[in-house]
Design a protein around this motif. Sequence first.
Motif, mmCIF file in Angstrom:
data_model
loop_
_atom_site.group_PDB
_atom_site.id
_atom_site.type_symbol
_atom_site.label_atom_id
_atom_site.label_comp_id
_atom_site.label_asym_id
_atom_site.label_seq_id
_atom_site.Cartn_x
_atom_site.Cartn_y
_atom_site.Cartn_z
ATOM 1 N N PRO A 192 0.820 -1.226 0.000
ATOM 2 C CA PRO A 192 0.000 0.000 0.000
ATOM 3 C C PRO A 192 0.852 1.273 0.000
ATOM 4 C CG PRO A 192 -0.761 -1.534 1.698
ATOM 5 C CD PRO A 192 0.521 -2.097 1.163
ATOM 6 N N ALA A 193 1.947 1.269 0.778
ATOM 7 C CA ALA A 193 2.792 2.470 0.840
ATOM 8 C C ALA A 193 3.468 2.717 -0.504
ATOM 9 C CB ALA A 193 3.840 2.326 1.944
ATOM 10 N N LEU A 194 3.919 1.642 -1.149
ATOM 11 C CA LEU A 194 4.584 1.801 -2.456
ATOM 12 C C LEU A 194 3.617 2.368 -3.481
ATOM 13 C CD1 LEU A 194 6.680 -1.498 -2.564
ATOM 14 C CD2 LEU A 194 7.581 0.822 -2.454
ATOM 15 N N GLU A 195 2.380 1.901 -3.414
ATOM 16 C CA GLU A 195 1.337 2.404 -4.315
ATOM 17 C C GLU A 195 1.101 3.889 -4.026
ATOM 18 O OE1 GLU A 195 -0.826 2.593 -7.303
ATOM 19 O OE2 GLU A 195 0.320 0.752 -6.983
ATOM 20 N N GLY A 196 0.990 4.208 -2.751
ATOM 21 C CA GLY A 196 0.701 5.591 -2.316
ATOM 22 C C GLY A 196 1.778 6.581 -2.713
ATOM 23 N N TRP A 234 9.559 15.592 13.232
ATOM 24 C CA TRP A 234 9.684 14.323 13.954
ATOM 25 C C TRP A 234 9.105 13.151 13.177
ATOM 26 C CZ3 TRP A 234 13.043 13.305 17.536
ATOM 27 C CH2 TRP A 234 13.595 14.368 18.256
ATOM 28 N N LEU A 235 8.080 13.425 12.385
ATOM 29 C CA LEU A 235 7.524 12.364 11.530
ATOM 30 C C LEU A 235 8.582 11.946 10.504
ATOM 31 C CD1 LEU A 235 5.153 10.615 10.607
ATOM 32 C CD2 LEU A 235 4.310 12.540 9.259
ATOM 33 N N THR A 236 9.247 12.934 9.913
ATOM 34 C CA THR A 236 10.289 12.646 8.918
ATOM 35 C C THR A 236 11.445 11.885 9.563
ATOM 36 O OG1 THR A 236 9.648 14.638 7.687
ATOM 37 C CG2 THR A 236 11.811 13.711 7.190
ATOM 38 N N LEU A 294 2.454 16.850 -1.576
ATOM 39 C CA LEU A 294 1.052 17.065 -1.202
ATOM 40 C C LEU A 294 0.776 16.498 0.191
ATOM 41 C CD1 LEU A 294 -0.486 16.086 -4.653
ATOM 42 C CD2 LEU A 294 -0.219 18.398 -3.732
ATOM 43 N N SER A 295 0.012 17.252 0.975
ATOM 44 C CA SER A 295 -0.215 16.866 2.375
ATOM 45 C C SER A 295 -0.890 15.519 2.522
ATOM 46 C CB SER A 295 -1.098 17.921 3.076
ATOM 47 O OG SER A 295 -0.504 19.180 2.980
ATOM 48 N N LYS A 296 -2.078 15.391 1.922
ATOM 49 C CA LYS A 296 -2.876 14.178 2.177
ATOM 50 C C LYS A 296 -2.154 12.908 1.708
ATOM 51 C CE LYS A 296 -7.746 12.792 2.026
ATOM 52 N NZ LYS A 296 -7.540 11.383 2.007
ATOM 53 N N PRO A 297 -1.669 12.863 0.463
ATOM 54 C CA PRO A 297 -0.984 11.634 0.028
ATOM 55 C C PRO A 297 0.263 11.309 0.847
ATOM 56 C CG PRO A 297 -1.529 13.010 -1.857
ATOM 57 C CD PRO A 297 -1.814 13.821 -0.644
ATOM 58 N N PHE A 298 1.015 12.334 1.273
ATOM 59 C CA PHE A 298 2.214 12.064 2.080
ATOM 60 C C PHE A 298 1.808 11.447 3.417
ATOM 61 C CE2 PHE A 298 5.353 13.172 5.346
ATOM 62 C CZ PHE A 298 6.476 12.555 4.799
ATOM 63 N N LEU A 299 0.792 12.023 4.042
ATOM 64 C CA LEU A 299 0.351 11.500 5.346
ATOM 65 C C LEU A 299 -0.239 10.099 5.201
ATOM 66 C CD1 LEU A 299 -1.164 14.782 6.833
ATOM 67 C CD2 LEU A 299 1.001 13.703 7.437
ATOM 68 N N GLU A 300 -0.911 9.865 4.072
ATOM 69 C CA GLU A 300 -1.467 8.514 3.824
ATOM 70 C C GLU A 300 -0.337 7.479 3.761
ATOM 71 O OE1 GLU A 300 -4.558 7.334 3.780
ATOM 72 O OE2 GLU A 300 -5.278 9.336 4.265
ATOM 73 N N VAL A 301 0.744 7.823 3.068
ATOM 74 C CA VAL A 301 1.880 6.887 2.968
ATOM 75 C C VAL A 301 2.424 6.607 4.368
ATOM 76 C CG1 VAL A 301 4.282 6.639 2.188
ATOM 77 C CG2 VAL A 301 2.529 7.405 0.589
ATOM 78 N N CYS A 302 2.580 7.667 5.172
ATOM 79 C CA CYS A 302 3.099 7.466 6.540
ATOM 80 C C CYS A 302 2.155 6.577 7.341
ATOM 81 C CB CYS A 302 3.274 8.808 7.249
ATOM 82 S SG CYS A 302 4.577 9.799 6.487
ATOM 83 N N LYS A 303 0.849 6.768 7.132
ATOM 84 C CA LYS A 303 -0.142 5.921 7.824
ATOM 85 C C LYS A 303 0.020 4.461 7.428
ATOM 86 C CE LYS A 303 -4.206 8.735 8.428
ATOM 87 N NZ LYS A 303 -5.474 9.032 7.806
ATOM 88 N N GLN A 304 0.362 4.254 6.145
ATOM 89 C CA GLN A 304 0.498 2.873 5.665
ATOM 90 C C GLN A 304 1.752 2.193 6.206
ATOM 91 O OE1 GLN A 304 -0.050 4.266 1.789
ATOM 92 N NE2 GLN A 304 -2.227 3.749 1.725
ATOM 93 N N ILE A 305 2.632 2.987 6.820
ATOM 94 C CA ILE A 305 3.823 2.406 7.459
ATOM 95 C C ILE A 305 3.473 1.890 8.855
ATOM 96 C CG2 ILE A 305 6.258 2.839 8.083
ATOM 97 C CD1 ILE A 305 5.792 3.402 5.132
ATOM 98 N N LEU A 306 2.382 2.421 9.439
ATOM 99 C CA LEU A 306 2.020 2.007 10.804
ATOM 100 C C LEU A 306 1.838 0.492 10.956
ATOM 101 C CD1 LEU A 306 -0.322 4.923 11.944
ATOM 102 C CD2 LEU A 306 1.999 4.486 12.698
ATOM 103 N N GLY A 329 2.004 8.149 14.996
ATOM 104 C CA GLY A 329 0.542 8.323 14.944
ATOM 105 C C GLY A 329 0.123 9.715 15.383
ATOM 106 N N GLY A 330 0.750 10.199 16.473
ATOM 107 C CA GLY A 330 0.419 11.530 17.000
ATOM 108 C C GLY A 330 0.767 12.633 16.018
ATOM 109 N N ASN A 331 1.927 12.508 15.390
ATOM 110 C CA ASN A 331 2.350 13.540 14.431
ATOM 111 C C ASN A 331 1.499 13.523 13.164
ATOM 112 O OD1 ASN A 331 4.366 14.801 15.958
ATOM 113 N ND2 ASN A 331 5.802 13.157 15.523
#
Length: 202
Positions: A8-12, A99-101, A24-36, A54-56
């Motif tokens: 999923p992250a590779l796709e994102g 911190w997310l980065t 872009l904000s949303k797609p970048f955050l989505e990729v980070c979410k897919q790492i969770l 998760g918090g960031n």
Amino acid sequence: MEGTVFTPALEGMKHVKSEEGEMLSKPFLEVCKQILPVIDNFGAAMALVKTDVGGNITRLENKYLSNPSEFEKLYSMVLVEVEAKKADGSSSCTNGLLWLTRAMDFIVALFRNLMEHKDWSMSQVCSEAYTKTLKKYHGWLASSTFTVAMKLAPDRKKFMDVVGGKGDIHSDIEKFCSTFTPLLEENHKFLASVGLDDMKAK
């Protein structure tokens, strides 16, 4: 599970940049979410990282949702705070992005170690990645908490079996590291350009 935990992250990652090449904000955050879910497989060893990531993500997402057209581009959240002289606050989005980065740098370094050091134990893989990425920004307390947590890292083979799913895990890890690294470097470069890439933990 079709593919690996990275699928999923590779796709994102294909959608993280606009046609003009801006993050872009949303797609970048989505990729980070897919790492969770990837972090989940480490169990207790990564509980701290997961909470932090998760918090960031939530902090940045809330800012984005407060005005999706204004904050469509990831760095716009930072620029607004820089202008208002609020960027270095511990609850700022700038701090959240930094911190997310850094946490993602740590994850990438960890998976690089897994690929490059086949004979290392999982806790060695984690500790070395930590030393290389997060340690210099952490105070004594965070650092010692982290060091203890790394000792809880799961068995390497079991971990690889779980994250592998039905895909080619080695190829996906390579792809993940090589595709995600330039995006993280871009975040650092941008944060450095506004003088905020070296903030330590508050």
